[in-house]
Design a protein around this motif. Sequence first.
Motif, PDB file in Angstrom:
ATOM      1  N   LEU A 110       0.847  -1.215   0.175  1.00  0.00           N
ATOM      2  CA  LEU A 110      -0.067  -0.001   0.067  1.00  0.00           C
ATOM      3  C   LEU A 110       0.944   1.120   0.070  1.00  0.00           C
ATOM      4  O   LEU A 110       0.566   2.308  -0.731  1.00  0.00           O
ATOM      5  N   ALA A 113       2.182   1.593  -3.474  1.00  0.00           N
ATOM      6  CA  ALA A 113       0.980   2.288  -4.293  1.00  0.00           C
ATOM      7  C   ALA A 113       0.776   3.572  -4.079  1.00  0.00           C
ATOM      8  O   ALA A 113       0.355   4.415  -5.007  1.00  0.00           O
ATOM      9  N   SER A 114       0.718   3.942  -2.774  1.00  0.00           N
ATOM     10  CA  SER A 114       0.312   5.536  -2.532  1.00  0.00           C
ATOM     11  C   SER A 114       1.551   6.318  -2.858  1.00  0.00           C
ATOM     12  O   SER A 114       1.305   7.468  -3.333  1.00  0.00           O
ATOM     13  N   ASN A 116       3.362   5.891  -5.437  1.00  0.00           N
ATOM     14  CA  ASN A 116       3.031   6.214  -6.965  1.00  0.00           C
ATOM     15  C   ASN A 116       1.915   7.158  -7.152  1.00  0.00           C
ATOM     16  O   ASN A 116       2.100   8.114  -8.125  1.00  0.00           O
ATOM     17  N   PHE A 117       1.075   7.005  -6.403  1.00  0.00           N
ATOM     18  CA  PHE A 117      -0.004   7.810  -6.738  1.00  0.00           C
ATOM     19  C   PHE A 117       0.145   9.229  -6.366  1.00  0.00           C
ATOM     20  O   PHE A 117      -0.111  10.098  -7.127  1.00  0.00           O
ATOM     21  N   PHE A 141      -1.431   9.337   2.931  1.00  0.00           N
ATOM     22  CA  PHE A 141      -1.519   7.948   2.401  1.00  0.00           C
ATOM     23  C   PHE A 141       0.014   7.404   2.645  1.00  0.00           C
ATOM     24  O   PHE A 141       0.113   6.478   3.499  1.00  0.00           O
ATOM     25  N   PHE A 145       0.646   4.650   5.751  1.00  0.00           N
ATOM     26  CA  PHE A 145       0.999   3.197   5.463  1.00  0.00           C
ATOM     27  C   PHE A 145       2.533   2.910   5.880  1.00  0.00           C
ATOM     28  O   PHE A 145       2.764   1.774   6.329  1.00  0.00           O
TER      29      PHE A 145
ATOM     30  N   LEU B  28      -5.434  -5.668  -4.029  1.00  0.00           N
ATOM     31  CA  LEU B  28      -4.064  -5.345  -4.623  1.00  0.00           C
ATOM     32  C   LEU B  28      -3.720  -6.634  -5.493  1.00  0.00           C
ATOM     33  O   LEU B  28      -3.470  -6.321  -7.052  1.00  0.00           O
ATOM     34  N   ASP B  37      -1.977  -0.654 -12.711  1.00  0.00           N
ATOM     35  CA  ASP B  37      -1.230  -0.075 -11.791  1.00  0.00           C
ATOM     36  C   ASP B  37      -1.699  -0.010 -10.383  1.00  0.00           C
ATOM     37  O   ASP B  37      -3.064   0.310 -10.307  1.00  0.00           O
ATOM     38  N   LEU B  38      -1.058  -0.359  -9.479  1.00  0.00           N
ATOM     39  CA  LEU B  38      -1.585  -0.472  -7.924  1.00  0.00           C
ATOM     40  C   LEU B  38      -2.150   0.573  -7.374  1.00  0.00           C
ATOM     41  O   LEU B  38      -2.858   0.734  -6.764  1.00  0.00           O
ATOM     42  N   SER B  39      -1.782   1.761  -8.019  1.00  0.00           N
ATOM     43  CA  SER B  39      -2.240   3.192  -7.469  1.00  0.00           C
ATOM     44  C   SER B  39      -3.847   3.138  -7.501  1.00  0.00           C
ATOM     45  O   SER B  39      -4.120   4.024  -6.833  1.00  0.00           O
ATOM     46  N   ILE B  40      -4.157   2.624  -8.493  1.00  0.00           N
ATOM     47  CA  ILE B  40      -5.631   2.628  -8.414  1.00  0.00           C
ATOM     48  C   ILE B  40      -6.296   2.100  -7.202  1.00  0.00           C
ATOM     49  O   ILE B  40      -7.552   2.848  -6.737  1.00  0.00           O
ATOM     50  N   VAL B  41      -5.701   1.373  -6.219  1.00  0.00           N
ATOM     51  CA  VAL B  41      -6.143   1.027  -4.870  1.00  0.00           C
ATOM     52  C   VAL B  41      -6.517   2.413  -4.219  1.00  0.00           C
ATOM     53  O   VAL B  41      -7.337   2.614  -3.469  1.00  0.00           O
ATOM     54  N   ILE B  42      -5.389   3.387  -4.231  1.00  0.00           N
ATOM     55  CA  ILE B  42      -5.275   4.496  -3.479  1.00  0.00           C
ATOM     56  C   ILE B  42      -6.166   5.484  -4.163  1.00  0.00           C
ATOM     57  O   ILE B  42      -6.915   6.022  -3.356  1.00  0.00           O
ATOM     58  N   ILE B  43      -6.391   5.574  -5.358  1.00  0.00           N
ATOM     59  CA  ILE B  43      -7.093   6.413  -6.043  1.00  0.00           C
ATOM     60  C   ILE B  43      -8.773   5.958  -5.491  1.00  0.00           C
ATOM     61  O   ILE B  43      -9.581   6.950  -5.248  1.00  0.00           O
TER      62      ILE B  43
END
Lengths: 172, 418
Positions: A110, A113-114, A116-117, A141, A145, B28, B37-43
């Motif tokens: 996580l 992922a965050s 990257n976000f 975020f 995490f 995930l 892309d995994l950032s979709i989870v955060i979005i």
Amino acid sequence: MSFLFAEGIRRTGRLFKHLEKWTLVGLVVFLAVFSLMQIVLRNFFSTSFVWGDTLLRHAVLWASLLGAARATVEGKHIRIDLLPRIMPGRTARYVSFVTNLFALSISILLLYASWNFVSDERLAGSIAFREVPYWWLEVVFPFSFAMMALRFGFKAVEDLVRNAKELERGLR
Amino acid sequence: MTIFLSLALVLLALAGAPLFLVIAAAALVSFYVLGVDLSIVIIEMYRLAANPMLSALLLFAFAGYLLAESGASKRLVRLSTAVFGNMPGGLAVVSLFVCAGFTALTGASGITIVALGGILLPALLADDYSERFSLGLLTSSGSLGVLFPPSLPLIIYGLVTETSIPDLFLAGILPGLFVLFLLSAYSMYRGGHSRRNDGLSFRELAGAVREAFWEMLLPVVVLGGIFGGFLVLSEAAAITVFYVLVVEMVIHREIGFKDMPGIIMKTVVMVGGIIVILGASLAFNSFLIDQQVPNRILDVMQTHVQSKILFLIILNVFLLIVGCMLDVFSALVIVVPLIVPLASSYGVNLLHLGIIFLTNLQIGYSTPPIGMNLFIASLRFERSILDLSLAALPFLAILLLSLAVITFFPPLTLFLVR
């Protein structure tokens, strides 16, 4: 040397928990006061801060995510834990080690992922209000995490140490 | 492979891994397999921050913890005793009403049994109720108020389904009263022997009213603000916090500034725990919807189940099982999005569905093996889970009866809304 190192970690941990607590208290007080202020402004002065709602919604997000990171250290996440209740102490701790290890790896995913976000958002560079870009509001975020990952990591190590100590006592 | 992974996740959940991480893991892995892309989870999680109702959740929870920390529960008990205490089975009815009121105010999170059990159990025993009856009553009352505003599960259901939360508040009132009425009738039947016969004391009543006056006004402030059209929900929540702060800090002086950090921490830890589950489920559900899982379930159901009645029966059985496996918040955010399309295709009103949901989950709280009320009551009263489960059985039967009425008689739910 290793003793000093451990003591250092413990102190940093305590200091951080203190800081965390007062940040959360500040956030909730701010939320309550600012919400009330918006109501008064809207109803009695027919005005309000245009960016107020965005700010409020993100304050709730911060309080929730930081609260969830805190729930990790207090062991207060919502869980089912049927199995540990029916297992003897030492087995339960091995199981707890496995679940903490799982929690650690998912927290790291996580975090990734965050990260990257937030990087994407930073490149996009859109502005939430005034001079504040969205990504500033979103760093909570990766931060939360990362805290969770650290804390689950510590918990996993703790489980191992406790069982090792018990084994040692048993052998002697 | 999918089956193996799902099984591993279920096992991890049963072993006590935090539920939000189990759900996040499912999301995930699913998106990874899809090559997104995994950032979709955060979005998806971040969509939470677009919802203005979220601050209502946090602020109502805060107000609830403030009330739980103050002496409000004692004043509520005194008031209800003054009103109902002299009826046959009076004290049992008092317990029911106080628990319901307190749960509604503090948002079904298990506080009720902890805060009130210690006052009510000795009182019931002293009044000659059997231990078994008293324990069963208190155990099953721990989640009694979830249908009354401003209960947090009602707000979460509204959040997840995007139905109007004020309408949900209205919809819950009559079913909630109905459940209370049935339980009270049973308690009066069982407790007919214990009658105090001091006669209704108006002096005591007046004293109790004077003492609890400001807390009695609270529902008026909350509901009046919302249904009078003065305030939207999040504003009503802010006003509630302010009102409770004034009542407990200035008028009753039971909460000081030094208590604040503790209360705030309890609030954010609980709300944070709920909201990360909500966020993770948003992500996982968007995967399920992307894969048309709800549609596929719908197809299967429609080929095998034609009538609405049969659908409702299946739904109830399913939800009872879910209710004793998961706590109310996780159950809501995980299951509701899957059920909503089904229910609409069978013509079930979303408000009605919400009340059915919560009644089921409320029953699940006291159902073995993993009902949360049982655990909390077992800690609080120091009895075994088995004893408490047996004691709760007659109450469960009544709750099931009321569930049937609520399910098959929609006007009970929808009458006030129209």
